[in-house]
Design an enzyme around this catalytic site. Sequence first.
Site, PDB file in Angstrom:
ATOM      1  N   ARG A   1     -16.424  16.572  -5.027  1.00 35.29           N
ATOM      2  CA  ARG A   1     -16.375  18.079  -4.774  1.00 35.29           C
ATOM      3  C   ARG A   1     -16.768  18.221  -3.491  1.00 35.29           C
ATOM      4  O   ARG A   1     -17.158  19.313  -2.865  1.00 35.29           O
ATOM      5  CB  ARG A   1     -17.296  18.624  -5.780  1.00 35.29           C
ATOM      6  CG  ARG A   1     -16.870  18.891  -6.993  1.00 35.29           C
ATOM      7  CD  ARG A   1     -17.465  19.698  -8.125  1.00 35.29           C
ATOM      8  NE  ARG A   1     -17.063  19.466  -9.473  1.00 35.29           N
ATOM      9  CZ  ARG A   1     -17.388  18.576 -10.190  1.00 35.29           C
ATOM     10  NH1 ARG A   1     -18.346  17.565 -10.045  1.00 35.29           N
ATOM     11  NH2 ARG A   1     -16.792  18.284 -11.406  1.00 35.29           N
TER      12      ARG A   1
ATOM     13  N   LYS B   1      -7.986  22.331   8.902  1.00 35.87           N
ATOM     14  CA  LYS B   1      -6.915  22.176   8.068  1.00 35.87           C
ATOM     15  C   LYS B   1      -6.695  20.904   7.325  1.00 35.87           C
ATOM     16  O   LYS B   1      -6.748  20.042   8.364  1.00 35.87           O
ATOM     17  CB  LYS B   1      -5.586  22.630   8.707  1.00 35.87           C
ATOM     18  CG  LYS B   1      -5.532  24.326   8.512  1.00 35.87           C
ATOM     19  CD  LYS B   1      -3.992  24.563   9.104  1.00 35.87           C
ATOM     20  CE  LYS B   1      -3.823  26.004   8.737  1.00 35.87           C
ATOM     21  NZ  LYS B   1      -2.409  26.387   9.605  1.00 35.87           N
TER      22      LYS B   1
ATOM     23  N   GLU C   1       2.388  20.399  21.361  1.00 39.66           N
ATOM     24  CA  GLU C   1       1.256  21.422  20.927  1.00 39.66           C
ATOM     25  C   GLU C   1       0.410  21.654  21.956  1.00 39.66           C
ATOM     26  O   GLU C   1       0.096  22.850  21.873  1.00 39.66           O
ATOM     27  CB  GLU C   1       0.394  20.675  19.837  1.00 39.66           C
ATOM     28  CG  GLU C   1       1.037  20.216  18.579  1.00 39.66           C
ATOM     29  CD  GLU C   1       1.209  21.183  17.592  1.00 39.66           C
ATOM     30  OE1 GLU C   1       1.134  22.647  18.045  1.00 39.66           O
ATOM     31  OE2 GLU C   1       1.585  20.975  16.443  1.00 39.66           O
TER      32      GLU C   1
ATOM     33  N   LYS D   1      -7.990  26.805  20.420  1.00 43.17           N
ATOM     34  CA  LYS D   1      -7.757  26.726  19.079  1.00 43.17           C
ATOM     35  C   LYS D   1      -9.429  27.062  18.440  1.00 43.17           C
ATOM     36  O   LYS D   1      -9.328  27.795  17.462  1.00 43.17           O
ATOM     37  CB  LYS D   1      -7.731  25.242  18.734  1.00 43.17           C
ATOM     38  CG  LYS D   1      -7.285  25.301  17.026  1.00 43.17           C
ATOM     39  CD  LYS D   1      -6.459  24.213  16.774  1.00 43.17           C
ATOM     40  CE  LYS D   1      -6.135  24.286  15.092  1.00 43.17           C
ATOM     41  NZ  LYS D   1      -5.437  23.192  14.601  1.00 43.17           N
TER      42      LYS D   1
ATOM     43  N   GLU E   1      -6.804  31.804   8.355  1.00 46.05           N
ATOM     44  CA  GLU E   1      -5.281  32.118   8.635  1.00 46.05           C
ATOM     45  C   GLU E   1      -4.865  33.471   7.948  1.00 46.05           C
ATOM     46  O   GLU E   1      -3.927  33.376   7.166  1.00 46.05           O
ATOM     47  CB  GLU E   1      -4.366  30.821   8.267  1.00 46.05           C
ATOM     48  CG  GLU E   1      -3.001  31.302   9.044  1.00 46.05           C
ATOM     49  CD  GLU E   1      -2.096  29.899   8.994  1.00 46.05           C
ATOM     50  OE1 GLU E   1      -2.587  29.062   9.580  1.00 46.05           O
ATOM     51  OE2 GLU E   1      -1.111  29.906   8.255  1.00 46.05           O
TER      52      GLU E   1
ATOM     53  N   ARG F   1      -4.795  33.420  13.264  1.00 44.11           N
ATOM     54  CA  ARG F   1      -4.315  31.999  13.048  1.00 44.11           C
ATOM     55  C   ARG F   1      -2.932  31.296  13.128  1.00 44.11           C
ATOM     56  O   ARG F   1      -2.601  30.472  13.499  1.00 44.11           O
ATOM     57  CB  ARG F   1      -5.319  31.398  12.227  1.00 44.11           C
ATOM     58  CG  ARG F   1      -5.407  29.852  12.272  1.00 44.11           C
ATOM     59  CD  ARG F   1      -6.419  29.053  11.440  1.00 44.11           C
ATOM     60  NE  ARG F   1      -6.210  27.544  11.960  1.00 44.11           N
ATOM     61  CZ  ARG F   1      -7.217  26.743  11.384  1.00 44.11           C
ATOM     62  NH1 ARG F   1      -8.215  27.128  10.714  1.00 44.11           N
ATOM     63  NH2 ARG F   1      -7.076  25.504  11.424  1.00 44.11           N
TER      64      ARG F   1
ATOM     65  N   ASN G   1       1.165  28.845  14.676  1.00 41.77           N
ATOM     66  CA  ASN G   1       2.325  28.175  13.899  1.00 41.77           C
ATOM     67  C   ASN G   1       3.438  28.519  14.476  1.00 41.77           C
ATOM     68  O   ASN G   1       4.673  28.138  13.894  1.00 41.77           O
ATOM     69  CB  ASN G   1       2.502  28.839  12.369  1.00 41.77           C
ATOM     70  CG  ASN G   1       1.065  28.395  11.641  1.00 41.77           C
ATOM     71  OD1 ASN G   1       0.272  27.422  11.818  1.00 41.77           O
ATOM     72  ND2 ASN G   1       0.853  29.121  10.554  1.00 41.77           N
TER      73      ASN G   1
ATOM     74  N   HIS H   1       6.535  26.115  14.044  1.00 35.42           N
ATOM     75  CA  HIS H   1       6.389  25.373  12.982  1.00 35.42           C
ATOM     76  C   HIS H   1       7.147  25.774  11.858  1.00 35.42           C
ATOM     77  O   HIS H   1       7.496  24.974  10.911  1.00 35.42           O
ATOM     78  CB  HIS H   1       4.904  25.419  12.582  1.00 35.42           C
ATOM     79  CG  HIS H   1       3.988  24.620  13.516  1.00 35.42           C
ATOM     80  ND1 HIS H   1       3.754  25.015  14.771  1.00 35.42           N
ATOM     81  CD2 HIS H   1       3.279  23.526  13.255  1.00 35.42           C
ATOM     82  CE1 HIS H   1       3.105  24.085  15.394  1.00 35.42           C
ATOM     83  NE2 HIS H   1       2.632  23.153  14.321  1.00 35.42           N
TER      84      HIS H   1
ATOM     85  N   HIS I   1       8.720  22.474  10.482  1.00 35.58           N
ATOM     86  CA  HIS I   1       8.715  22.019   9.211  1.00 35.58           C
ATOM     87  C   HIS I   1       9.764  21.713   8.341  1.00 35.58           C
ATOM     88  O   HIS I   1      10.227  20.869   7.477  1.00 35.58           O
ATOM     89  CB  HIS I   1       7.546  23.007   8.204  1.00 35.58           C
ATOM     90  CG  HIS I   1       6.084  22.543   8.833  1.00 35.58           C
ATOM     91  ND1 HIS I   1       5.068  23.342   8.245  1.00 35.58           N
ATOM     92  CD2 HIS I   1       5.543  22.108   9.813  1.00 35.58           C
ATOM     93  CE1 HIS I   1       3.979  22.794   8.836  1.00 35.58           C
ATOM     94  NE2 HIS I   1       4.377  22.151   9.884  1.00 35.58           N
TER      95      HIS I   1
ATOM     96  N   HIS J   1       6.076  14.891  14.462  1.00 36.57           N
ATOM     97  CA  HIS J   1       5.786  16.377  14.096  1.00 36.57           C
ATOM     98  C   HIS J   1       6.109  17.140  15.413  1.00 36.57           C
ATOM     99  O   HIS J   1       6.435  18.332  15.270  1.00 36.57           O
ATOM    100  CB  HIS J   1       4.310  16.483  13.546  1.00 36.57           C
ATOM    101  CG  HIS J   1       3.816  17.657  13.486  1.00 36.57           C
ATOM    102  ND1 HIS J   1       4.364  18.427  12.631  1.00 36.57           N
ATOM    103  CD2 HIS J   1       2.890  18.507  14.065  1.00 36.57           C
ATOM    104  CE1 HIS J   1       3.574  19.749  12.439  1.00 36.57           C
ATOM    105  NE2 HIS J   1       2.772  19.783  13.554  1.00 36.57           N
TER     106      HIS J   1
END
Length: 398
Positions: free
Chosen positions: A211, A233, A275, A317, A327, A331, A335, A338, A342, A355
């Site tokens: 956990r 993330k 990026e 960032k 987000e 935030r 993206n 993206h 993606h 990527h």
Amino acid sequence: MASTAIPVIISLSSKPTSLRKTNNSSDSFLCVQSPNSVSLRSSFVSPSSIELSSNRGVSSVSSASRVRSRICASFAQVMESAAKTDSNAPTIVDVDLGNRSYPIYIGSGLLDQPHLLQKHVHGKRVLVVTNSTVAPLYLDKVVEALTKGNPNVSVESVILPDGEKYKYMDTLMKVFDKAIESRLDRCCTFVALGGGVIGDMCGYAAASFLRGVNFIQIPTTVMAQVDSSVGGKTALNHRLGKNLIGTFYQPQCVLIDTDTLNTLPDRELGSGLAEVIKCGLVRDAEFFEWQEKNMEALMARDPSALTYAIKRSCENKAEVVSLDEKEGGLRATLNFGHTFGHAIETSFGYGQWFHGEAVAVGMVMAVDMSHRLGWIDDSIVKRVHNILQRAKVAYYPS
Ligand SMILES: NC(=O)c1ccc[n+]([C@@H]2O[C@H](COP(=O)([O-])OP(=O)(O)OC[C@H]3O[C@@H](n4cnc5c(N)ncnc54)[C@H](O)[C@@H]3O)[C@@H](O)[C@H]2O)c1
């Protein structure tokens, strides 16, 4: 090859001067205010939505809920940054998240400074998660950094197969197998050593093992150093879509030893720079202009230019993450490109496109759409194409 593509969802507004709420889109659009100004706004309406413009060399950033001062760059600062690179003291960027705040250490030779890592290790047991490419290059060095002068700490490692196509739950099980077989307890520390794939997987493992255990990021690609290691993330891919399984889980520190970039292949360098370019486009016009002037230095791996680009990207960032960790709005501007990207990665099969390459094409598609809708003039489109070509991000299919 994956047969199912995630839907491409983009948010479009018929009024570029006003923001309107959409439910699912995480992409953003560009709009022009004047021939020399670039403005990009999140498609989300949020109290922290930003507008960034640069006009005649004077930049301004407005944010409805801005809590930190504007980040400024100049060539004088680059020289200052270069001077800092000469000393062994790391540049430190703080991610301000209250009692979960953490430092990002940036500099050359940081893996030779064991105290930087050791002060963030909890307990006496460490598990380094890396891959078959990075392990032969840096695993011994990291183990030494963790144990030098610190004989009470014992280090295990797990070496995963290399590649985006392994960013799945069954690969992650190898991490849990190793942790459980080694009888690690809740006081252990997981260390991610590698690029964004390793960082995302190790972060997810650290968030879920018993956990949640202590976690450190040692990113070794440009992509990971400017983006994926910062902000907490973590993610795994699912056959139906990229990064669909994950958590927000912040590390104790991020240690960026820029010397690790010396072994990075050129194609990975370009992918990571996508990026960096995105960062300039979405919220830091001066940084974008700096990139336009210094792309050749970045491509030549000039240490001071790379260090400056990493620092500036991390600052941007860190600021966004400190304002909107999970987000809720702001935030999502990170993206940019993206949503398309993606879709490309998922449709072509993970690993076919890097990527950053997919993000680069995603940004080209986004600016093309903005242009077709009349929101930006073609000079902005040309600048985006131009800088991506100079970064040699392989986005024109051959
Ligand atoms: N969590 C986030 O916020 C976030 C942000 C951006 C990207 N990502 C994720 O990051 C991943 C992409 O990261 P990436 O571009 O670093 O890819 P990657 O992790 O696959 O690394 C690229 C390649 O470089 C190799 N490599 C790593 N360091 C090296 C070094 N120093 N020298 C030589 N080779 C080295 C790797 O083994 C790999 O073959 C994607 O899965 C993406 O979804 C996550």
